[in-house]
Design a protein around this motif. Structure first.
Motif, short mmCIF file in Angstrom:
data_model
loop_
_atom_site.label_atom_id
_atom_site.label_comp_id
_atom_site.label_asym_id
_atom_site.label_seq_id
_atom_site.Cartn_x
_atom_site.Cartn_y
_atom_site.Cartn_z
N MET A 1 -3.53 -2.34 -13.37
CA MET A 1 -4.13 -2.39 -14.44
C MET A 1 -3.34 -1.99 -15.61
SD MET A 1 -7.96 -0.74 -15.17
CE MET A 1 -7.89 0.51 -16.18
N ALA A 2 -2.43 -1.12 -15.56
CA ALA A 2 -1.61 -0.81 -16.76
C ALA A 2 -0.40 -1.98 -16.74
CB ALA A 2 -0.72 0.48 -16.33
N VAL A 3 -0.20 -2.52 -15.85
CA VAL A 3 1.03 -3.84 -16.02
C VAL A 3 0.24 -4.79 -16.93
CG1 VAL A 3 2.19 -5.44 -15.04
CG2 VAL A 3 2.23 -3.10 -14.06
N ILE A 4 -1.14 -5.13 -16.57
CA ILE A 4 -1.85 -6.30 -17.26
C ILE A 4 -2.02 -5.62 -18.85
CG2 ILE A 4 -4.21 -7.36 -17.45
CD1 ILE A 4 -4.09 -7.12 -14.33
N ALA A 5 -2.47 -4.34 -19.04
CA ALA A 5 -2.72 -3.96 -20.25
C ALA A 5 -1.15 -3.92 -21.04
CB ALA A 5 -2.96 -2.62 -20.19
N ILE A 6 -0.15 -3.74 -20.56
CA ILE A 6 1.02 -3.80 -21.28
C ILE A 6 1.47 -5.43 -21.46
CG2 ILE A 6 3.54 -3.69 -20.99
CD1 ILE A 6 3.08 -1.16 -19.50
N LEU A 7 1.31 -6.29 -20.64
CA LEU A 7 1.31 -7.72 -20.99
C LEU A 7 0.38 -8.13 -22.03
CD1 LEU A 7 1.80 -8.96 -17.20
CD2 LEU A 7 3.37 -8.87 -19.10
N MET A 8 -0.78 -7.73 -21.90
CA MET A 8 -1.67 -8.06 -22.93
C MET A 8 -1.23 -7.77 -24.29
SD MET A 8 -6.02 -7.66 -23.20
CE MET A 8 -5.90 -6.12 -23.48
N GLY A 9 -0.92 -6.26 -24.20
CA GLY A 9 -0.34 -5.92 -25.56
C GLY A 9 0.97 -6.57 -26.07
N SER A 10 1.56 -6.92 -25.07
CA SER A 10 2.93 -7.75 -25.69
C SER A 10 2.55 -8.95 -26.28
CB SER A 10 3.88 -7.76 -24.30
OG SER A 10 5.02 -8.48 -24.70
N SER A 41 0.67 0.95 -27.21
CA SER A 41 -0.52 1.49 -27.22
C SER A 41 -1.38 0.70 -26.38
CB SER A 41 -1.41 1.34 -28.94
OG SER A 41 -1.30 -0.01 -29.22
N PHE A 42 -1.40 -0.55 -26.25
CA PHE A 42 -2.23 -1.23 -25.13
C PHE A 42 -1.90 -0.87 -23.90
CE2 PHE A 42 -3.81 -4.01 -28.38
CZ PHE A 42 -5.14 -4.38 -28.00
N GLY A 43 -0.65 -0.52 -23.49
CA GLY A 43 -0.13 0.08 -22.16
C GLY A 43 -0.74 1.36 -21.96
N LEU A 44 -0.86 2.20 -23.10
CA LEU A 44 -1.28 3.59 -22.94
C LEU A 44 -2.89 3.58 -22.79
CD1 LEU A 44 1.06 5.68 -25.10
CD2 LEU A 44 0.90 5.78 -22.80
N LEU A 45 -3.48 2.64 -23.35
CA LEU A 45 -4.89 2.71 -23.01
C LEU A 45 -5.58 3.13 -21.74
CD1 LEU A 45 -6.24 0.12 -25.67
CD2 LEU A 45 -6.61 2.46 -25.74
N PRO A 46 -5.15 2.29 -20.73
CA PRO A 46 -5.60 2.87 -19.30
C PRO A 46 -5.17 4.03 -18.73
CG PRO A 46 -4.17 0.79 -19.18
CD PRO A 46 -4.23 1.22 -20.68
N VAL A 47 -4.03 4.55 -19.09
CA VAL A 47 -3.36 5.90 -18.68
C VAL A 47 -4.28 6.71 -19.50
CG1 VAL A 47 -1.46 7.42 -18.95
CG2 VAL A 47 -1.06 5.01 -18.46
N ILE A 48 -4.73 6.67 -20.56
CA ILE A 48 -5.43 7.79 -21.23
C ILE A 48 -6.94 7.75 -20.72
CG2 ILE A 48 -6.41 8.30 -23.53
CD1 ILE A 48 -3.71 7.28 -24.97
N SER A 49 -7.43 6.56 -20.64
CA SER A 49 -8.91 6.52 -19.99
C SER A 49 -8.94 7.21 -18.65
CB SER A 49 -9.37 5.14 -19.97
OG SER A 49 -8.71 4.18 -19.30
N ALA A 50 -7.76 7.01 -17.95
CA ALA A 50 -7.92 7.63 -16.51
C ALA A 50 -7.68 9.03 -16.58
CB ALA A 50 -6.79 7.17 -15.79
N ALA A 51 -7.05 9.63 -17.42
CA ALA A 51 -6.72 10.99 -17.70
C ALA A 51 -8.14 11.57 -18.42
CB ALA A 51 -5.47 11.25 -18.72
N LEU A 52 -8.80 10.77 -19.04
CA LEU A 52 -9.98 11.36 -19.56
C LEU A 52 -10.89 11.59 -18.53
CD1 LEU A 52 -10.24 9.92 -23.26
CD2 LEU A 52 -9.64 12.29 -22.70
N ARG A 53 -10.90 10.60 -17.66
CA ARG A 53 -11.93 10.70 -16.64
C ARG A 53 -11.96 11.72 -15.51
NH1 ARG A 53 -12.12 4.85 -13.86
NH2 ARG A 53 -9.89 5.21 -14.43
N GLY A 54 -10.52 11.98 -15.34
CA GLY A 54 -10.52 13.09 -14.37
C GLY A 54 -10.22 12.66 -12.97
N ASN A 55 -9.92 13.76 -12.10
CA ASN A 55 -9.63 13.11 -10.92
C ASN A 55 -10.22 14.53 -10.06
OD1 ASN A 55 -8.79 12.19 -8.43
ND2 ASN A 55 -6.48 12.34 -9.05
#
Length: 67
Positions: A1-10, A41-55
């Motif tokens: 998912m992060a790779v797709i976000a980075i490509l879309m942001g690029s 910033s588009f690449g960091l969006l999935p990382v931030i959302s996963a961190a906020l969701r918790g594990n």
């Protein structure tokens, strides 16, 4: 998912940078900074959302009592 976000942001960053550089007469350096800021910033969006969701894997992997 992060790779797709980075490509879309690029892609979006490239479109935004070229548009701002060619149409709005922004300097080349500012257009490059816009490209990198958008892509990162588009690449960091999935990382931030996963961190906020918790594990909470400890509860998911806990054994259930035998019936």
């Amino acid at each position: 998912m992060a790779v797709i976000a980075i490509l879309m942001g690029s892609v979006l960053g490239l479109i935004g940078a070229l548009t701002s550089w060619l149409a709005f007469d922004v300097s080349f350096g500012s257009a490059v900074l816009l490209y990198f800021a958008t892509a990162l910033s588009f690449g960091l969006l999935p990382v931030i959302s996963a961190a906020l969701r918790g594990n909470d894997d400890s509860r998911a992997l806990a054994p259930t009592p035998a019936q």
